[in-house]
Design a protein around this motif. Sequence first.
Motif, PDB file in Angstrom:
ATOM      1  N   ALA A   1     -16.638  -4.036   3.624  1.00 29.34           N
ATOM      2  CA  ALA A   1     -17.190  -3.250   2.512  1.00 29.34           C
ATOM      3  C   ALA A   1     -18.239  -2.276   3.049  1.00 29.34           C
ATOM      4  O   ALA A   1     -18.259  -1.093   2.679  1.00 29.34           O
ATOM      5  CB  ALA A   1     -17.797  -4.181   1.479  1.00 29.34           C
ATOM      6  N   HIS A   2     -19.106  -2.771   3.936  1.00 29.03           N
ATOM      7  CA  HIS A   2     -20.141  -1.938   4.528  1.00 29.03           C
ATOM      8  C   HIS A   2     -19.538  -0.729   5.218  1.00 29.03           C
ATOM      9  O   HIS A   2     -20.042   0.386   5.135  1.00 29.03           O
ATOM     10  CB  HIS A   2     -20.913  -2.755   5.573  1.00 29.03           C
ATOM     11  N   ARG A   3     -18.426  -0.982   5.911  1.00 33.00           N
ATOM     12  CA  ARG A   3     -17.860   0.060   6.759  1.00 33.00           C
ATOM     13  C   ARG A   3     -17.023   1.068   5.973  1.00 33.00           C
ATOM     14  O   ARG A   3     -16.994   2.253   6.311  1.00 33.00           O
ATOM     15  CB  ARG A   3     -16.998  -0.603   7.830  1.00 33.00           C
ATOM     16  N   PHE A   4     -16.312   0.575   4.921  1.00 36.90           N
ATOM     17  CA  PHE A   4     -15.311   1.461   4.303  1.00 36.90           C
ATOM     18  C   PHE A   4     -15.591   1.864   2.858  1.00 36.90           C
ATOM     19  O   PHE A   4     -14.843   2.665   2.313  1.00 36.90           O
ATOM     20  CB  PHE A   4     -13.926   0.800   4.377  1.00 36.90           C
ATOM     21  N   ALA A   5     -16.618   1.298   2.225  1.00 40.17           N
ATOM     22  CA  ALA A   5     -16.864   1.635   0.818  1.00 40.17           C
ATOM     23  C   ALA A   5     -18.122   2.475   0.668  1.00 40.17           C
ATOM     24  O   ALA A   5     -19.162   2.144   1.232  1.00 40.17           O
ATOM     25  CB  ALA A   5     -16.984   0.356   0.000  1.00 40.17           C
TER      26      ALA A   5
ATOM     27  N   MET B   1      -1.649  13.674   7.157  1.00 36.87           N
ATOM     28  CA  MET B   1      -0.376  13.299   6.561  1.00 36.87           C
ATOM     29  C   MET B   1       0.658  14.416   6.746  1.00 36.87           C
ATOM     30  O   MET B   1       1.812  14.154   6.991  1.00 36.87           O
ATOM     31  CB  MET B   1      -0.561  13.018   5.075  1.00 36.87           C
ATOM     32  N   ASN B   2       0.132  15.670   6.686  1.00 33.89           N
ATOM     33  CA  ASN B   2       1.070  16.773   6.806  1.00 33.89           C
ATOM     34  C   ASN B   2       1.733  16.794   8.179  1.00 33.89           C
ATOM     35  O   ASN B   2       2.870  17.203   8.327  1.00 33.89           O
ATOM     36  CB  ASN B   2       0.354  18.106   6.549  1.00 33.89           C
ATOM     37  N   SER B   3       0.966  16.345   9.198  1.00 38.39           N
ATOM     38  CA  SER B   3       1.492  16.396  10.552  1.00 38.39           C
ATOM     39  C   SER B   3       2.736  15.538  10.732  1.00 38.39           C
ATOM     40  O   SER B   3       3.547  15.783  11.591  1.00 38.39           O
ATOM     41  CB  SER B   3       0.420  15.951  11.538  1.00 38.39           C
ATOM     42  N   VAL B   4       2.863  14.509   9.905  1.00 33.60           N
ATOM     43  CA  VAL B   4       4.025  13.631  10.064  1.00 33.60           C
ATOM     44  C   VAL B   4       5.137  13.970   9.086  1.00 33.60           C
ATOM     45  O   VAL B   4       6.160  13.315   9.057  1.00 33.60           O
ATOM     46  CB  VAL B   4       3.648  12.143   9.903  1.00 33.60           C
ATOM     47  N   SER B   5       4.920  14.987   8.254  1.00 39.70           N
ATOM     48  CA  SER B   5       5.976  15.349   7.304  1.00 39.70           C
ATOM     49  C   SER B   5       7.224  15.780   8.058  1.00 39.70           C
ATOM     50  O   SER B   5       7.162  16.473   9.046  1.00 39.70           O
ATOM     51  CB  SER B   5       5.507  16.508   6.414  1.00 39.70           C
ATOM     52  N   GLN B   6       8.366  15.301   7.594  1.00 37.64           N
ATOM     53  CA  GLN B   6       9.600  15.635   8.271  1.00 37.64           C
ATOM     54  C   GLN B   6      10.591  16.149   7.249  1.00 37.64           C
ATOM     55  O   GLN B   6      10.508  15.849   6.080  1.00 37.64           O
ATOM     56  CB  GLN B   6      10.205  14.382   8.895  1.00 37.64           C
ATOM     57  N   THR B   7      11.534  16.924   7.736  1.00 39.60           N
ATOM     58  CA  THR B   7      12.617  17.305   6.844  1.00 39.60           C
ATOM     59  C   THR B   7      13.622  16.170   6.837  1.00 39.60           C
ATOM     60  O   THR B   7      13.649  15.336   7.737  1.00 39.60           O
ATOM     61  CB  THR B   7      13.310  18.580   7.339  1.00 39.60           C
ATOM     62  N   LEU B   8      14.455  16.153   5.815  1.00 35.84           N
ATOM     63  CA  LEU B   8      15.390  15.051   5.657  1.00 35.84           C
ATOM     64  C   LEU B   8      16.347  14.958   6.848  1.00 35.84           C
ATOM     65  O   LEU B   8      16.728  13.883   7.279  1.00 35.84           O
ATOM     66  CB  LEU B   8      16.179  15.239   4.358  1.00 35.84           C
TER      67      LEU B   8
ATOM     68  N   LEU C   1       0.845  -1.201   0.000  1.00 37.22           N
ATOM     69  CA  LEU C   1       0.000   0.000   0.000  1.00 37.22           C
ATOM     70  C   LEU C   1       0.886   1.259   0.000  1.00 37.22           C
ATOM     71  O   LEU C   1       0.617   2.205  -0.752  1.00 37.22           O
ATOM     72  CB  LEU C   1      -0.919   0.011   1.232  1.00 37.22           C
ATOM     73  N   ALA C   2       1.948   1.221   0.799  1.00 36.04           N
ATOM     74  CA  ALA C   2       2.867   2.374   0.844  1.00 36.04           C
ATOM     75  C   ALA C   2       3.453   2.634  -0.538  1.00 36.04           C
ATOM     76  O   ALA C   2       3.567   3.785  -0.978  1.00 36.04           O
ATOM     77  CB  ALA C   2       3.981   2.105   1.850  1.00 36.04           C
ATOM     78  N   LEU C   3       3.814   1.560  -1.252  1.00 36.41           N
ATOM     79  CA  LEU C   3       4.408   1.705  -2.594  1.00 36.41           C
ATOM     80  C   LEU C   3       3.421   2.316  -3.577  1.00 36.41           C
ATOM     81  O   LEU C   3       3.800   3.064  -4.476  1.00 36.41           O
ATOM     82  CB  LEU C   3       4.862   0.334  -3.120  1.00 36.41           C
ATOM     83  N   ALA C   4       2.130   1.980  -3.399  1.00 36.56           N
ATOM     84  CA  ALA C   4       1.106   2.538  -4.295  1.00 36.56           C
ATOM     85  C   ALA C   4       0.848   4.007  -3.966  1.00 36.56           C
ATOM     86  O   ALA C   4       0.740   4.842  -4.858  1.00 36.56           O
ATOM     87  CB  ALA C   4      -0.176   1.721  -4.191  1.00 36.56           C
ATOM     88  N   LEU C   5       0.772   4.320  -2.670  1.00 36.44           N
ATOM     89  CA  LEU C   5       0.412   5.693  -2.271  1.00 36.44           C
ATOM     90  C   LEU C   5       1.537   6.695  -2.524  1.00 36.44           C
ATOM     91  O   LEU C   5       1.274   7.866  -2.794  1.00 36.44           O
ATOM     92  CB  LEU C   5       0.025   5.730  -0.782  1.00 36.44           C
ATOM     93  N   ILE C   6       2.781   6.227  -2.446  1.00 36.29           N
ATOM     94  CA  ILE C   6       3.898   7.169  -2.532  1.00 36.29           C
ATOM     95  C   ILE C   6       3.985   7.822  -3.910  1.00 36.29           C
ATOM     96  O   ILE C   6       4.586   8.870  -4.080  1.00 36.29           O
ATOM     97  CB  ILE C   6       5.224   6.478  -2.159  1.00 36.29           C
TER      98      ILE C   6
ATOM     99  N   GLN D   1      -9.004   2.142   6.909  1.00 38.42           N
ATOM    100  CA  GLN D   1      -9.274   3.514   7.376  1.00 38.42           C
ATOM    101  C   GLN D   1      -8.296   4.483   6.708  1.00 38.42           C
ATOM    102  O   GLN D   1      -8.685   5.576   6.277  1.00 38.42           O
ATOM    103  CB  GLN D   1      -9.137   3.583   8.908  1.00 38.42           C
ATOM    104  N   THR D   2      -7.014   4.052   6.607  1.00 37.55           N
ATOM    105  CA  THR D   2      -6.006   4.898   5.949  1.00 37.55           C
ATOM    106  C   THR D   2      -6.395   5.154   4.502  1.00 37.55           C
ATOM    107  O   THR D   2      -6.311   6.283   4.007  1.00 37.55           O
ATOM    108  CB  THR D   2      -4.620   4.199   5.990  1.00 37.55           C
ATOM    109  N   VAL D   3      -6.830   4.084   3.826  1.00 36.36           N
ATOM    110  CA  VAL D   3      -7.218   4.213   2.412  1.00 36.36           C
ATOM    111  C   VAL D   3      -8.394   5.172   2.294  1.00 36.36           C
ATOM    112  O   VAL D   3      -8.425   6.052   1.425  1.00 36.36           O
ATOM    113  CB  VAL D   3      -7.582   2.837   1.824  1.00 36.36           C
ATOM    114  N   ARG D   4      -9.348   5.020   3.186  1.00 39.81           N
ATOM    115  CA  ARG D   4     -10.541   5.875   3.106  1.00 39.81           C
ATOM    116  C   ARG D   4     -10.174   7.343   3.343  1.00 39.81           C
ATOM    117  O   ARG D   4     -10.596   8.234   2.601  1.00 39.81           O
ATOM    118  CB  ARG D   4     -11.570   5.419   4.140  1.00 39.81           C
ATOM    119  N   ASP D   5      -9.368   7.579   4.401  1.00 36.23           N
ATOM    120  CA  ASP D   5      -8.954   8.954   4.714  1.00 36.23           C
ATOM    121  C   ASP D   5      -8.185   9.557   3.538  1.00 36.23           C
ATOM    122  O   ASP D   5      -8.414  10.699   3.150  1.00 36.23           O
ATOM    123  CB  ASP D   5      -8.061   8.975   5.964  1.00 36.23           C
ATOM    124  N   TYR D   6      -7.260   8.756   2.992  1.00 45.05           N
ATOM    125  CA  TYR D   6      -6.423   9.244   1.886  1.00 45.05           C
ATOM    126  C   TYR D   6      -7.298   9.582   0.678  1.00 45.05           C
ATOM    127  O   TYR D   6      -7.112  10.602   0.015  1.00 45.05           O
ATOM    128  CB  TYR D   6      -5.382   8.175   1.520  1.00 45.05           C
ATOM    129  N   THR D   7      -8.256   8.691   0.394  1.00 45.72           N
ATOM    130  CA  THR D   7      -9.150   8.898  -0.747  1.00 45.72           C
ATOM    131  C   THR D   7      -9.900  10.222  -0.615  1.00 45.72           C
ATOM    132  O   THR D   7     -10.017  10.988  -1.580  1.00 45.72           O
ATOM    133  CB  THR D   7     -10.159   7.728  -0.844  1.00 45.72           C
TER     134      THR D   7
END
Lengths: 256, 356
Positions: free
Chosen positions: A200-204, B1-8, A147-152, A177-183
């Motif tokens: 699905a009920h809770r997050f979609a 997300m901004n709250s956890v942003s850090q400088t290098l 997930l981190a690789l996709a979001l970055i 929850q992270t996915v929902r917040d990010y979306t």
Amino acid sequence: MLNVNELSVRIGRVDILKPVSFELAAGQSLALLGRNGAGKSTLVKGLAGLVKAKGDIQLGGVGLNSMTQKERSQVIGYVAQDFSSSNVRLSVFELLLLAQNSQNMQLRASPESLVLAQDMLNMLGLAHLSERMLNEMSGGQRQMVALALALIRKPKLLLLDEPTSALDLANQLQLLQTVRDYTQEQNITTLMVLHDLNLAHRFADQTMILESGNVSAFGDTHEVLTAEQIANSYGVHCEVFVGSDGSRSIHPLSAI
Amino acid sequence: MNSVSQTLGQAPSAHVYKNDVRRKLLLIVVFLILTVLAVITDLLCGSGTLPWHVALDGVFHPDQVSPMVHVVMWDLRMPVTITAVLSGIGLAIAGSLMQTVLDNPLAEPFTLGISSAAGFGAALVIVFQTSLVSFLPVDYLLTANAFIFSLVTVLFIGMFAARKGLSVEMIVMLGIAVHFIFSALLGLAQYVANVDQLQSLVFWMMGSLQKSTWTQVGINTVIIVLIVPILLLLSWQISALRGFGEQAQVLGISVARLRMLLLTFSALLASAITATIGVVGFIGLVAPHVARMLVGEDQRFTQLMTMIVGALIMTLSSIVSKMLIPGVILPIGMVTSLLGVPFFVWLVFGRSMGRR
């Protein structure tokens, strides 16, 4: 806004996905449900450009089919069902740099990519795994890394193929929850293949049920996931409870 | 997300990563120094009785030594040593690419039948006095024929696979089929060869650095100098291919095109080296594994280390080939195999036992 028009996938002589059309607003999440072999993963791979698909896909008014693979990769984030099988000897931090520098023709990693990698680790609570090699991690940890690789890459369309299949209960809730917040925060569009109807009920916001490559139901999640629809699609009797706060939970009773 | 942003500057993971990069670069420098020492040692060793200080003078003050020493150092030993370095680099990186393309840790440059194809190309010249390039001077016929047969074989497999959309497993199967066809043809050539021809062919197949000439050094240098920088520039993409396989497409990488390019480079390197020195096994299998153990799989470091380790093993093998039996230079292919087999056994059995 995601507009999918008559998207279909044929592999060999079999129509794995029959023409599917739907729209999904930015900031919304769609759960893709259905029995095994219904075409859920194929729909996601078709959108990601990993299988040849017919039909038109518009994201924010831009046609994905007219984009090169490189351009498409800049707007789509994809978490594969089988990412956890990768055994490469790269640390999580190296993978996060790789996801950002894959088109980089210079030997040095860009300075911004180092900062973003650190931010992403902190955001997903993965900082303690930063130096861990992928082949030394559990299936659940690998899914969090995927997930981190996709979001970055800051996608506009996020595609998740069974993102919680190897996660414990707490991590399932945390990841979704992270996915929902990010979306919602980033105003992107998210499609996720799920098997757990309660998740699905809770997050979609929206839910689509596929059966043998056809859409059998699509709409607001609480309207689609009724006892009657679940009985029709899954062949399972169940009860749907509505809590005092409006939340719903599904209790399977017996197979029909 | 901004709250956890850090400088290098405050980022612990980035700090640890930078230290790790320094450690890898230091390891690369250490192995580079070891290789330079091995190269000097190899130059000083020979089948003759030339004292080491005379040999050293021959290298650093070529105008102050006798013509005999000059010839021994510059026309005999130097091409052999440089060929050891070049072939070590070429075979190691060819093996690494083949392991990436075929997604198989046990792949090596000869997996797709390059060795038997080159062998048959050589046999055509040695036994049947026939060549695809008969317009070339006689001295180059054997090398050119072996090169063409091995290169065309792998490129044929690659293009056939690309056109038919074959899986990696199917490519390997096709390589095995090609290997057996050329092995059978090679066997036929050996069967009809006379004693002298058979001896020449067997000696060629064993692999030897002693056939090296400055012309071959030049050709191999050009091929390596053209290919290696491109591979280094593609380091991120190759890392992505190793890490994500087909799914590297999601990162915008044209996986099929990259695989074909790497396969072509691998074939070009392995064919050129094999045509020059014959079949030398295990470098292409072992060097990438040693490099991965030392610096991991970030290909920016792995590729450099693979080349250095390949050159080091090859140069050490060259030294052993001259020192093992005084006055006799053993075929280098025999030495690399003898040194490589224990590692290979450990790789296969040690790892599988470790997994239990």
